[in-house]
Design an enzyme around this catalytic site. Structure first.
Site, PDB file in Angstrom:
ATOM      1  CG  ASP A   1      -1.646   1.206   1.472  1.00 35.01           C
ATOM      2  OD1 ASP A   1      -2.402   1.583   0.569  1.00 35.01           O
ATOM      3  OD2 ASP A   1      -1.492   1.830   2.539  1.00 35.01           O
TER       4      ASP A   1
ATOM      5  CG  ASP B   1      -2.221   7.616   2.582  1.00 36.21           C
ATOM      6  OD1 ASP B   1      -1.433   8.348   3.193  1.00 36.21           O
ATOM      7  OD2 ASP B   1      -3.437   7.560   2.835  1.00 36.21           O
TER       8      ASP B   1
ATOM      9  N   GLY C   1      -7.440   4.205   3.165  1.00 40.06           N
ATOM     10  CA  GLY C   1      -7.565   3.182   2.135  1.00 40.06           C
ATOM     11  C   GLY C   1      -8.849   3.262   1.328  1.00 40.06           C
TER      12      GLY C   1
ATOM     13  NE  ARG D   1      -9.580  12.349  -5.170  1.00 38.44           N
ATOM     14  CZ  ARG D   1      -9.062  12.554  -6.366  1.00 38.44           C
ATOM     15  NH1 ARG D   1      -9.674  13.349  -7.226  1.00 38.44           N
ATOM     16  NH2 ARG D   1      -7.925  11.986  -6.729  1.00 38.44           N
TER      17      ARG D   1
ATOM     18  CB  SER E   1      -3.890   7.438  -3.872  1.00 38.86           C
ATOM     19  OG  SER E   1      -3.698   8.768  -4.313  1.00 38.86           O
TER      20      SER E   1
ATOM     21  CG  ASN F   1      -3.559  12.576  -6.322  1.00 41.95           C
ATOM     22  OD1 ASN F   1      -3.537  13.237  -7.354  1.00 41.95           O
ATOM     23  ND2 ASN F   1      -4.554  12.663  -5.451  1.00 41.95           N
TER      24      ASN F   1
ATOM     25  CG  ASP G   1      -1.981   2.631   6.292  1.00 39.08           C
ATOM     26  OD1 ASP G   1      -2.184   2.249   5.120  1.00 39.08           O
ATOM     27  OD2 ASP G   1      -2.415   3.698   6.742  1.00 39.08           O
TER      28      ASP G   1
HETATM   29  P1  B16 Z   1      -6.878  10.105  -3.801  1.00 38.76           P
HETATM   30  P2  B16 Z   1      -3.722   4.122  -0.131  1.00 38.76           P
HETATM   31  C1  B16 Z   1      -5.685   5.962  -0.184  1.00 38.76           C
HETATM   32  O1  B16 Z   1      -4.346   5.596  -0.448  1.00 38.76           O
HETATM   33  C2  B16 Z   1      -5.768   6.763   1.100  1.00 38.76           C
HETATM   34  O2  B16 Z   1      -5.430   5.947   2.229  1.00 38.76           O
HETATM   35  C3  B16 Z   1      -7.159   7.302   1.296  1.00 38.76           C
HETATM   36  O3  B16 Z   1      -7.215   8.107   2.464  1.00 38.76           O
HETATM   37  C4  B16 Z   1      -7.558   8.126   0.064  1.00 38.76           C
HETATM   38  O4  B16 Z   1      -8.875   8.607   0.195  1.00 38.76           O
HETATM   39  C5  B16 Z   1      -7.419   7.245  -1.169  1.00 38.76           C
HETATM   40  O5  B16 Z   1      -6.102   6.760  -1.277  1.00 38.76           O
HETATM   41  C6  B16 Z   1      -7.773   8.004  -2.435  1.00 38.76           C
HETATM   42  O6  B16 Z   1      -6.798   9.011  -2.640  1.00 38.76           O
HETATM   43  O7  B16 Z   1      -7.912  11.116  -3.388  1.00 38.76           O
HETATM   44  O8  B16 Z   1      -5.473  10.664  -3.860  1.00 38.76           O
HETATM   45  O9  B16 Z   1      -7.268   9.405  -5.068  1.00 38.76           O
HETATM   46  O10 B16 Z   1      -3.651   4.011   1.361  1.00 38.76           O
HETATM   47  O11 B16 Z   1      -4.636   3.095  -0.777  1.00 38.76           O
HETATM   48  O12 B16 Z   1      -2.351   4.183  -0.778  1.00 38.76           O
HETATM   49 MG    MG Z   2      -2.817   3.208   3.283  1.00 41.36          MG
END
Ligand code: B16
Ligand code: MG
Length: 214
Positions: free
Chosen positions: A12, A14, A49, A52, A119, A121, A173
């Protein structure tokens, strides 16, 4: 720790390889304050996780006001613009202690590694961290139709690195991510927040503990 001899590892992003979780919190907080919606770190905890738009739906549980689809899209865009602006400050120095060493050790052993992130991003963040070329595969929020706890992101990542799910570790996480790994039939390894999750098979005190599992 028992040596598992996995054939691949899906990380993962973030909360595991970078602490963008705090930046997500600030982005959502900016939106919630603008809209006058109560939002705190306890609610934020439920967003780990999660995609959005699903995160926005969780935040909107705290208000009785009904929003149109267009208004919700604008809110998600607003949060993302605050968040993306804050990503500009990220550099390789933001890698948590032990991450460069672990990634180097996995490369030396020739173990395929992938990113499995919700994400959209993720590639931008990997670039800022100097990890754009580090992973054998990157599956992110742009490629999935269902977010964690659905196993889609991890199954795609395992397929992309050519490793049977049962032989793949997933380092997560978030509780949603641990559940996704279990449903995918992969080996769920928890770090940080997810270490409280009973479904985790292994719990890492630091990312360096991965070396003991391979
Ligand atoms: P984005 P991961 C997740 O990343 C985040 O934990 C989560 O808080 C967020 O809403 C999601 O990505 C979407 O992110 O808005 O940048 O597309 O933990 O799966 O790496
Ligand atoms: Mg994460």
């Amino acid at each position: 720790m028992e040596r598992l001899k996995p054939q691949g590892i899906v990380f993962d992003l973030d909360g595991v390889l970078v602490s963008t979780d705090e930046l997500h919190y600030r982005g959502w907080k900016a939106l919630a304050d603008r809209e006058g919606i109560p939002f705190d770190r306890t609610i934020n905890h439920r967003l780990r996780g999660v995609s959005r738009m699903e995160s926005l739906d969780i935040i909107l549980e705290a208000t009785k006001k009904a929003y149109t689809v267009a208004e919700k899209a604008e809110m998600a865009t607003f949060k993302n613009s605050v968040y993306v602006r804050s990503l500009e400050a990220i550099t390789p120095k933001d890698l948590p202690p032990g991450v460069p060493e672990v990634l180097a050790a996995l490369k030396t052993r020739g173990l395929p590694i992938a990113i499995g992130s919700s994400s959209k991003n993720a590639r931008l963040i990997l670039g800022r961290l100097g990890l754009a070329e580090t992973f054998d595969a990157v599956v992110d929020g742009n490629e999935i139709t269902k977010s964690k706890p659905d196993p889609e992101v991890f199954l795609k990542a395992a397929l992309r690195i050519g490793v049977a799910p049962a032989l793949c570790l997933v380092v997560e996480d978030a509780v949603a991510g641990i559940r996704a790994a279990v449903t995918a039939g992969m080996i769920p390894v928890a770090i940080g927040d997810a270490t409280h999750c009973p479904e985790a098979r292994y719990r890492l005190t630091t990312i360096l503990d991965i070396i003991d599992l391979i």
